[in-house]
Design a protein around this motif. Sequence first.
Motif, mmCIF file in Angstrom:
data_model
loop_
_atom_site.group_PDB
_atom_site.id
_atom_site.type_symbol
_atom_site.label_atom_id
_atom_site.label_comp_id
_atom_site.label_asym_id
_atom_site.label_seq_id
_atom_site.Cartn_x
_atom_site.Cartn_y
_atom_site.Cartn_z
ATOM 1 N N LEU A 114 0.837 -1.200 0.000
ATOM 2 C CA LEU A 114 0.000 0.000 0.000
ATOM 3 C C LEU A 114 0.871 1.248 0.000
ATOM 4 O O LEU A 114 0.690 2.158 -0.829
ATOM 5 N N ILE A 115 1.799 1.316 0.932
ATOM 6 C CA ILE A 115 2.658 2.507 1.042
ATOM 7 C C ILE A 115 3.535 2.656 -0.193
ATOM 8 O O ILE A 115 3.753 3.767 -0.701
ATOM 9 N N ASP A 116 4.022 1.527 -0.708
ATOM 10 C CA ASP A 116 4.851 1.570 -1.914
ATOM 11 C C ASP A 116 4.048 2.095 -3.100
ATOM 12 O O ASP A 116 4.558 2.889 -3.902
ATOM 13 N N ALA A 117 2.799 1.665 -3.215
ATOM 14 C CA ALA A 117 1.950 2.127 -4.315
ATOM 15 C C ALA A 117 1.666 3.623 -4.207
ATOM 16 O O ALA A 117 1.724 4.349 -5.212
ATOM 17 N N VAL A 118 1.366 4.101 -3.002
ATOM 18 C CA VAL A 118 1.119 5.530 -2.812
ATOM 19 C C VAL A 118 2.370 6.340 -3.171
ATOM 20 O O VAL A 118 2.290 7.392 -3.811
ATOM 21 N N ALA A 119 3.533 5.839 -2.775
ATOM 22 C CA ALA A 119 4.785 6.539 -3.084
ATOM 23 C C ALA A 119 4.999 6.635 -4.595
ATOM 24 O O ALA A 119 5.526 7.641 -5.095
ATOM 25 N N LYS A 120 4.557 5.627 -5.319
ATOM 26 C CA LYS A 120 4.784 5.611 -6.768
ATOM 27 C C LYS A 120 3.782 6.456 -7.534
ATOM 28 O O LYS A 120 4.129 7.093 -8.528
ATOM 29 N N VAL A 121 2.504 6.452 -7.098
ATOM 30 C CA VAL A 121 1.470 7.126 -7.894
ATOM 31 C C VAL A 121 1.011 8.448 -7.284
ATOM 32 O O VAL A 121 0.373 9.264 -7.950
ATOM 33 N N GLY A 122 1.288 8.674 -5.995
ATOM 34 C CA GLY A 122 1.054 9.984 -5.390
ATOM 35 C C GLY A 122 -0.323 10.272 -4.854
ATOM 36 O O GLY A 122 -0.562 11.374 -4.350
ATOM 37 N N LEU B 217 -4.170 8.370 -3.019
ATOM 38 C CA LEU B 217 -4.853 7.169 -2.530
ATOM 39 C C LEU B 217 -5.744 6.570 -3.613
ATOM 40 O O LEU B 217 -5.853 5.351 -3.730
ATOM 41 N N LYS B 218 -6.384 7.421 -4.404
ATOM 42 C CA LYS B 218 -7.272 6.937 -5.458
ATOM 43 C C LYS B 218 -6.501 6.090 -6.470
ATOM 44 O O LYS B 218 -6.911 4.986 -6.832
ATOM 45 N N LYS B 219 -5.376 6.628 -6.955
ATOM 46 C CA LYS B 219 -4.581 5.901 -7.947
ATOM 47 C C LYS B 219 -3.946 4.647 -7.344
ATOM 48 O O LYS B 219 -3.809 3.624 -8.013
ATOM 49 N N ALA B 220 -3.561 4.733 -6.066
ATOM 50 C CA ALA B 220 -2.995 3.561 -5.399
ATOM 51 C C ALA B 220 -4.029 2.453 -5.280
ATOM 52 O O ALA B 220 -3.720 1.267 -5.459
ATOM 53 N N ALA B 221 -5.277 2.832 -4.979
ATOM 54 C CA ALA B 221 -6.355 1.845 -4.886
ATOM 55 C C ALA B 221 -6.552 1.143 -6.228
ATOM 56 O O ALA B 221 -6.732 -0.081 -6.301
ATOM 57 N N GLU B 222 -6.519 1.928 -7.313
ATOM 58 C CA GLU B 222 -6.667 1.345 -8.656
ATOM 59 C C GLU B 222 -5.505 0.399 -8.969
ATOM 60 O O GLU B 222 -5.696 -0.680 -9.523
ATOM 61 N N LYS B 223 -4.313 0.805 -8.596
ATOM 62 C CA LYS B 223 -3.122 -0.008 -8.866
ATOM 63 C C LYS B 223 -3.166 -1.340 -8.115
ATOM 64 O O LYS B 223 -2.722 -2.369 -8.631
ATOM 65 N N LEU B 224 -3.747 -1.298 -6.915
ATOM 66 C CA LEU B 224 -3.797 -2.503 -6.066
ATOM 67 C C LEU B 224 -5.115 -3.264 -6.225
ATOM 68 O O LEU B 224 -5.343 -4.244 -5.513
ATOM 69 N N PHE B 225 -5.980 -2.780 -7.148
ATOM 70 C CA PHE B 225 -7.290 -3.409 -7.384
ATOM 71 C C PHE B 225 -8.124 -3.447 -6.096
ATOM 72 O O PHE B 225 -8.743 -4.454 -5.758
ATOM 73 N N LEU B 226 -8.106 -2.320 -5.377
ATOM 74 C CA LEU B 226 -8.895 -2.167 -4.166
ATOM 75 C C LEU B 226 -9.877 -1.012 -4.341
ATOM 76 O O LEU B 226 -9.660 -0.111 -5.162
ATOM 77 N N THR B 227 -10.957 -1.034 -3.556
ATOM 78 C CA THR B 227 -11.801 0.149 -3.486
ATOM 79 C C THR B 227 -11.087 1.181 -2.610
ATOM 80 O O THR B 227 -10.221 0.826 -1.806
ATOM 81 N N GLN B 228 -11.473 2.446 -2.780
ATOM 82 C CA GLN B 228 -10.836 3.476 -1.955
ATOM 83 C C GLN B 228 -11.130 3.263 -0.475
ATOM 84 O O GLN B 228 -10.275 3.505 0.382
#
Length: 358
Positions: A9-17, A19-30
């Motif tokens: 989760l934290i790695d995804a947020v660091a990469k995409v900047g 929470l919305k985009k991180a959720a999409e990247k991880l196939f999660l709902t916000q």
Amino acid sequence: MIEIRHLKLIDAVAKVGSLKKAAEKLFLTQSALSHQLKELETHLGTQVFYRINNQLHFTPAGKEFRDAGKAILEQLGQLENRVQQINQDRLKSYIHGYSSEETQRLNDQASTISELLHRDSKWEDGALILEAGCGVGAQTQIISHKNPGSNFISVDLSEKSLAQASQVIREMNINNVEFQLADVFDLPFNDNTFDHIFVCFLLEHVSKPELALQELKRVLKAEGTITVIEGDHGSTYFYPDSKTARKAIQAQVTLQKQNGGNAYIGRQLYPMLSDAGFSNVAVSPRQVYVDDSKPEMVDRFIKNTFTAMIKGIKDEALSKRIISRDEIEGGIRDLYKTTEGGGTFCYTFFKAIGYKER
């Protein structure tokens, strides 16, 4: 507890900047991602992010977590790659391989001697049966078809072989088989799960068959049966006799031994099952005998099964200098001579059945 999902989760947020985009990247709902973030911050007792002008910024603690988490994920990725490589190396050590030619040979062998090996491969309706080491499904299609009232879980280490097996079963419209990726030394099943276990041409390829049998016994119910079928290359006899042909067969035996297997395991089934703690073990030899009066067996067993197996190990045996090119090519030619007028060929399989005591 900090879990891998928190690191991702934290790695995804660091990469995409965001929470919305991180959720999409991880196939999660916000909402699911926000719940995980809150869970993490509660565990840590501090915030990981703060917002400035609708943008996420890491807190000092968040930066520490981000950097350490990234390093851990990289190490986990490297570990996964190493484990997968070990698994592939184990598959490569399987003496027959998984080529299209070998798939055809295994299917030819299974259909040619199906009645010899499986005339008594019958279980009661409603039984749950584990087939360990199903490979490309050569035996699966026979035993599942003979037992339409039973249910089978067929496992193997090779995803490629399982895909081939699954396709065969679908094409035959057989619906009582489920395939799973699993290691016979570490089965993903609870104790006492299966009514019966079926193993065919597996133990000859593993370096520690006694450990495999212990793991199989663990998942077998009390009073359940284990059926094991193996060949024994020492039972090979033919006419005309040929020292060169016997050298070619010995090359296969030697190569299998170097890869951790045992081409003579058929004769050892009784003591092996008994030592593993199975009771009332009974072994029956199943001899294949071929001469001119059985032209179909000449083609399907001598040519397409046994001699094809020796041809299949030619390159590896040569690369490891187990045998010379003249010897193995001459041996293959001499094996083919047994298919000509007046030739004969003999080979024995062994079928063992044992019980798990209460």
